[in-house]
Design a protein around this motif. Structure first.
Motif, PDB file in Angstrom:
ATOM      1  N   LYS A 102     -53.647  68.390 -15.695  1.00  0.00           N
ATOM      2  CA  LYS A 102     -55.106  68.237 -15.759  1.00  0.00           C
ATOM      3  C   LYS A 102     -55.748  68.651 -14.444  1.00  0.00           C
ATOM      4  CE  LYS A 102     -55.298  64.581 -19.205  1.00  0.00           C
ATOM      5  NZ  LYS A 102     -55.738  63.225 -19.518  1.00  0.00           N
ATOM      6  N   VAL A 103     -55.111  68.295 -13.342  1.00  0.00           N
ATOM      7  CA  VAL A 103     -55.659  68.663 -12.036  1.00  0.00           C
ATOM      8  C   VAL A 103     -55.603  70.179 -11.861  1.00  0.00           C
ATOM      9  CG1 VAL A 103     -55.444  68.360  -9.551  1.00  0.00           C
ATOM     10  CG2 VAL A 103     -55.003  66.432 -11.073  1.00  0.00           C
ATOM     11  N   LEU A 104     -54.533  70.809 -12.304  1.00  0.00           N
ATOM     12  CA  LEU A 104     -54.444  72.259 -12.222  1.00  0.00           C
ATOM     13  C   LEU A 104     -55.478  72.932 -13.124  1.00  0.00           C
ATOM     14  CD1 LEU A 104     -50.575  72.694 -11.990  1.00  0.00           C
ATOM     15  CD2 LEU A 104     -52.266  72.917 -10.150  1.00  0.00           C
ATOM     16  N   GLU A 105     -55.813  72.302 -14.241  1.00  0.00           N
ATOM     17  CA  GLU A 105     -56.897  72.832 -15.079  1.00  0.00           C
ATOM     18  C   GLU A 105     -58.222  72.797 -14.326  1.00  0.00           C
ATOM     19  OE1 GLU A 105     -57.207  71.199 -19.047  1.00  0.00           O
ATOM     20  OE2 GLU A 105     -55.032  71.196 -19.261  1.00  0.00           O
ATOM     21  N   ILE A 106     -58.428  71.771 -13.544  1.00  0.00           N
ATOM     22  CA  ILE A 106     -59.644  71.693 -12.725  1.00  0.00           C
ATOM     23  C   ILE A 106     -59.664  72.857 -11.731  1.00  0.00           C
ATOM     24  CG2 ILE A 106     -60.821  70.356 -10.935  1.00  0.00           C
ATOM     25  CD1 ILE A 106     -59.809  67.818 -12.405  1.00  0.00           C
ATOM     26  N   ALA A 107     -58.529  73.120 -11.089  1.00  0.00           N
ATOM     27  CA  ALA A 107     -58.452  74.244 -10.154  1.00  0.00           C
ATOM     28  C   ALA A 107     -58.768  75.554 -10.866  1.00  0.00           C
ATOM     29  CB  ALA A 107     -57.065  74.294  -9.511  1.00  0.00           C
TER      30      ALA A 107
END
Length: 190
Positions: free
Chosen positions: A87-92
């Motif tokens: 999910k954090v990588l999706e934010i990036a």
């Protein structure tokens, strides 16, 4: 040059509660130390810290993606690999899609050990800070301030402690630990 430092949500459940509780104090302060060091070097820093808030139910993004167009560099703290790192990588990815000119870098314990795979598997990440982050992050900001308009080719002047995609693949020049930690300003805690 405007810099956003983002401490993403950490989802707490029975499987990872002890991991979160036992995270070293340094992981809680790392963003604040980077922010204070960058401010000391004359950069404008905004910190969004929401590790205790969690992700809104049914979503994979936060408002960070929509405001990223106001920042030249977005640094994302990845403490360690866990179920919600995706999910954090999706934010990036969303940040890079919202503004391709924003330089996206990640830092923390997890990226320091997996910088190669992070850069190979996530083309929206421009660089990874490896090791103690304060000096490498400031050197990266100085380089980007000087005019690399694409904000992607950090290899023109290799920075110790910053991994990036180079002509021969993933490149990293080792950095040295800070000799006297008393030279660091106190972390931002606002």
């Amino acid at each position: 040059m405007k810099i956003l430092l983002f401490d993403p949500p950490v989802l707490r459940d029975k499987a990872n509660l002890d991991d979160v509780v036992n995270t070293p104090l340094a992981s809680c302060l790392i963003t604040g130390y980077i922010g204070a060091y960058l401010e000391d070097k004359g950069f404008e820093v905004t910190i969004i810290s929401c590790p205790n808030k969690g992700f809104p139910e049914g979503t994979h993004t936060t408002p960070v993606a929509s405001i990223s167009r106001f920042f030249d560099i977005v640094g994302i703290h990845l403490v360690y690999q866990w179920d919600n790192t995706g999910k954090v990588l999706e934010i990036a990815r969303d940040i890079k899609e919202a503004n391709a000119g924003t330089h996206v870098t990640v830092y923390g314990y997890y990226p320091a050990f997996t910088y190669e795979s992070l850069l190979k598997e996530n083309p929206f990440i421009d660089s990874v800070i490896v090791g103690e982050p304060e000096e490498p992050f400031a050197a990266l900001a100085q380089l980007l301030k000087k005019g690399d308009k694409s904000r992607r080719n950090v290899g023109a002047v290799p920075i110790p402690g910053v991994a990036y995609r180079g002509a021969s693949g993933i490149e990293l020049r080792s950095s040295m630990p800070i000799e006297d930690i008393d030279t660091l300003p106190f972390p931002l805690r606002d």
